[in-house]
Write a protein that holds these residues in place. Sequence first.
Motif, PDB file in Angstrom:
ATOM      1  N   THR A  41       1.445  -1.293   0.012  1.00 15.81           N
ATOM      2  CA  THR A  41      -0.349   0.311   0.271  1.00 15.81           C
ATOM      3  C   THR A  41       0.964   1.588  -0.213  1.00 15.81           C
ATOM      4  OG1 THR A  41      -0.144   0.007   2.494  1.00 15.81           O
ATOM      5  CG2 THR A  41      -1.634  -1.223   1.392  1.00 15.81           C
ATOM      6  N   LEU A  42       0.472   2.824  -0.696  1.00 21.08           N
ATOM      7  CA  LEU A  42       1.224   3.290  -0.703  1.00 21.08           C
ATOM      8  C   LEU A  42       0.503   4.767   0.369  1.00 21.08           C
ATOM      9  CD1 LEU A  42       0.751   4.072  -4.160  1.00 21.08           C
ATOM     10  CD2 LEU A  42       2.759   3.204  -3.292  1.00 21.08           C
ATOM     11  N   LEU A  43       1.992   4.669   1.208  1.00 29.02           N
ATOM     12  CA  LEU A  43       1.946   6.601   1.753  1.00 29.02           C
ATOM     13  C   LEU A  43       1.195   7.602   0.719  1.00 29.02           C
ATOM     14  CD1 LEU A  43       2.770   8.262   4.588  1.00 29.02           C
ATOM     15  CD2 LEU A  43       5.317   8.349   3.565  1.00 29.02           C
ATOM     16  N   HIS A  44      -0.252   8.301   1.895  1.00 27.14           N
ATOM     17  CA  HIS A  44       0.127   9.133   1.095  1.00 27.14           C
ATOM     18  C   HIS A  44       0.545  10.643   0.056  1.00 27.14           C
ATOM     19  CE1 HIS A  44      -4.079   7.683   3.063  1.00 27.14           C
ATOM     20  NE2 HIS A  44      -4.325   8.077   2.273  1.00 27.14           N
ATOM     21  N   GLY A  45       0.532  11.045  -1.021  1.00 24.66           N
ATOM     22  CA  GLY A  45       1.739  12.463  -1.291  1.00 24.66           C
ATOM     23  C   GLY A  45       1.367  13.363  -0.323  1.00 24.66           C
ATOM     24  N   PRO A  46       0.230  13.940  -0.303  1.00 23.58           N
ATOM     25  CA  PRO A  46       0.595  14.745   0.580  1.00 23.58           C
ATOM     26  C   PRO A  46       1.033  14.519   2.396  1.00 23.58           C
ATOM     27  CG  PRO A  46      -1.962  15.152  -0.136  1.00 23.58           C
ATOM     28  CD  PRO A  46      -1.190  13.368  -0.641  1.00 23.58           C
ATOM     29  N   HIS A  47       1.215  12.934   3.106  1.00 22.90           N
ATOM     30  CA  HIS A  47       1.492  13.226   3.892  1.00 22.90           C
ATOM     31  C   HIS A  47       3.016  13.240   3.555  1.00 22.90           C
ATOM     32  CE1 HIS A  47       1.050  10.073   7.301  1.00 22.90           C
ATOM     33  NE2 HIS A  47       2.202  11.048   7.587  1.00 22.90           N
ATOM     34  N   MET A  48       3.753  12.998   2.791  1.00 28.12           N
ATOM     35  CA  MET A  48       5.411  12.933   1.974  1.00 28.12           C
ATOM     36  C   MET A  48       4.851  14.361   2.594  1.00 28.12           C
ATOM     37  SD  MET A  48       5.981  10.308  -1.079  1.00 28.12           S
ATOM     38  CE  MET A  48       5.162   8.830  -1.099  1.00 28.12           C
ATOM     39  N   THR A  49       4.673  15.494   1.790  1.00 24.68           N
ATOM     40  CA  THR A  49       4.887  16.578   1.732  1.00 24.68           C
ATOM     41  C   THR A  49       4.807  17.099   2.497  1.00 24.68           C
ATOM     42  OG1 THR A  49       3.942  16.932  -0.483  1.00 24.68           O
ATOM     43  CG2 THR A  49       3.696  19.450   1.408  1.00 24.68           C
ATOM     44  N   ALA A  50       4.369  16.716   3.933  1.00 25.40           N
ATOM     45  CA  ALA A  50       3.873  17.032   5.277  1.00 25.40           C
ATOM     46  C   ALA A  50       5.128  17.522   5.598  1.00 25.40           C
ATOM     47  CB  ALA A  50       2.687  16.482   5.709  1.00 25.40           C
ATOM     48  N   PHE A  51       6.056  16.167   5.863  1.00 24.22           N
ATOM     49  CA  PHE A  51       7.122  16.241   6.126  1.00 24.22           C
ATOM     50  C   PHE A  51       8.333  16.922   6.142  1.00 24.22           C
ATOM     51  CE2 PHE A  51       5.768  11.334   6.347  1.00 24.22           C
ATOM     52  CZ  PHE A  51       5.332  11.087   7.639  1.00 24.22           C
ATOM     53  N   GLY A  52       8.252  17.096   4.926  1.00 20.36           N
ATOM     54  CA  GLY A  52       8.811  18.934   3.851  1.00 20.36           C
ATOM     55  C   GLY A  52       8.638  19.801   4.597  1.00 20.36           C
ATOM     56  N   ALA A  53       7.144  20.346   4.515  1.00 18.63           N
ATOM     57  CA  ALA A  53       6.510  21.155   5.555  1.00 18.63           C
ATOM     58  C   ALA A  53       7.348  20.827   6.708  1.00 18.63           C
ATOM     59  CB  ALA A  53       4.802  21.637   5.212  1.00 18.63           C
ATOM     60  N   LYS A  73       7.054  17.407  -5.312  1.00 16.13           N
ATOM     61  CA  LYS A  73       7.214  16.448  -6.851  1.00 16.13           C
ATOM     62  C   LYS A  73       7.531  15.084  -6.237  1.00 16.13           C
ATOM     63  CE  LYS A  73       7.699  15.529 -11.287  1.00 16.13           C
ATOM     64  NZ  LYS A  73       8.898  15.463 -12.717  1.00 16.13           N
ATOM     65  N   TRP A  74       6.265  14.589  -6.044  1.00 13.51           N
ATOM     66  CA  TRP A  74       6.297  12.673  -6.037  1.00 13.51           C
ATOM     67  C   TRP A  74       6.215  11.981  -6.709  1.00 13.51           C
ATOM     68  CZ3 TRP A  74       0.287  13.893  -4.666  1.00 13.51           C
ATOM     69  CH2 TRP A  74       0.165  14.910  -3.377  1.00 13.51           C
ATOM     70  N   VAL A  75       7.506  11.216  -6.743  1.00 13.55           N
ATOM     71  CA  VAL A  75       8.400  10.818  -7.547  1.00 13.55           C
ATOM     72  C   VAL A  75       8.200   8.849  -7.842  1.00 13.55           C
ATOM     73  CG1 VAL A  75       9.382  12.294  -8.696  1.00 13.55           C
ATOM     74  CG2 VAL A  75      11.060  11.195  -7.581  1.00 13.55           C
ATOM     75  N   GLY A  76       8.488   9.072  -6.426  1.00 11.74           N
ATOM     76  CA  GLY A  76       7.688   7.159  -5.859  1.00 11.74           C
ATOM     77  C   GLY A  76       7.095   6.798  -5.013  1.00 11.74           C
ATOM     78  N   PRO A  77       7.461   5.378  -4.401  1.00 18.02           N
ATOM     79  CA  PRO A  77       6.314   5.453  -3.422  1.00 18.02           C
ATOM     80  C   PRO A  77       7.119   5.312  -2.224  1.00 18.02           C
ATOM     81  CG  PRO A  77       6.861   3.496  -4.833  1.00 18.02           C
ATOM     82  CD  PRO A  77       7.451   4.377  -5.800  1.00 18.02           C
ATOM     83  N   SER A  78       6.391   5.296  -1.021  1.00 15.61           N
ATOM     84  CA  SER A  78       6.379   4.661   0.274  1.00 15.61           C
ATOM     85  C   SER A  78       5.864   3.720   0.430  1.00 15.61           C
ATOM     86  CB  SER A  78       6.644   6.160   1.558  1.00 15.61           C
ATOM     87  OG  SER A  78       6.817   5.872   1.903  1.00 15.61           O
ATOM     88  N   CYS A  79       5.720   2.838   0.960  1.00 16.92           N
ATOM     89  CA  CYS A  79       5.103   1.765   1.618  1.00 16.92           C
ATOM     90  C   CYS A  79       5.402   1.031   3.271  1.00 16.92           C
ATOM     91  CB  CYS A  79       5.042   0.687   1.061  1.00 16.92           C
ATOM     92  SG  CYS A  79       4.797   0.780  -0.803  1.00 16.92           S
ATOM     93  N   PRO A  80       3.966   0.747   3.336  1.00 18.72           N
ATOM     94  CA  PRO A  80       4.742   0.127   5.076  1.00 18.72           C
ATOM     95  C   PRO A  80       6.032  -0.451   5.030  1.00 18.72           C
ATOM     96  CG  PRO A  80       2.456  -0.405   4.336  1.00 18.72           C
ATOM     97  CD  PRO A  80       3.175   0.356   3.150  1.00 18.72           C
ATOM     98  N   GLY A  81       6.614  -0.940   6.214  1.00 17.65           N
ATOM     99  CA  GLY A  81       8.072  -1.530   5.831  1.00 17.65           C
ATOM    100  C   GLY A  81       9.120  -0.392   5.703  1.00 17.65           C
ATOM    101  N   ASP A  82       8.588   0.979   5.028  1.00 20.13           N
ATOM    102  CA  ASP A  82      10.332   1.794   4.484  1.00 20.13           C
ATOM    103  C   ASP A  82      10.281   2.510   5.238  1.00 20.13           C
ATOM    104  OD1 ASP A  82       9.416   0.505   2.043  1.00 20.13           O
ATOM    105  OD2 ASP A  82       8.993   2.351   1.021  1.00 20.13           O
TER     106      ASP A  82
END
Length: 116
Positions: A41-53, A73-82
């Motif tokens: 499963t994939l981490l939500h892109g806006p969640h990734m962005t929040a870590f950058g913010a 810009k989201w360019v790759g996935p992040s999944c559980p266990g990563d």
Amino acid sequence: MFKREIPITQEKIDGYGRINGDNDIIHYDHAYALMRGFRGTLLHGPHMTAFGADLGARKHGKDWLTRGRLKTKWVGPSCPGDSFRVQLDEGGQLEASSGDAVAMVGSATLDDGAGA
């Protein structure tokens, strides 16, 4: 250099989904995500962005609240266990990796007052 490393779990993905209302099955159904060619499963892109913010706020302090400029810009996935590893360099460039690949690129800077 500002850095964070966040372990990604399904519980973290589920919690963010409850907050933002994104019910896309790719975030919650492991078998479906595998069928679509992802590792899970994939981490939500806006969640990734929040870590950058968060790194923008750590770097720029209170000025971030009124002058912060965030581009991602989201360019790759992040999944559980990563481990989602995000860093912000002194020039304001963001880069995040997950697993062994880049997952997000962008910038977290302050507006210089000239607009943009």
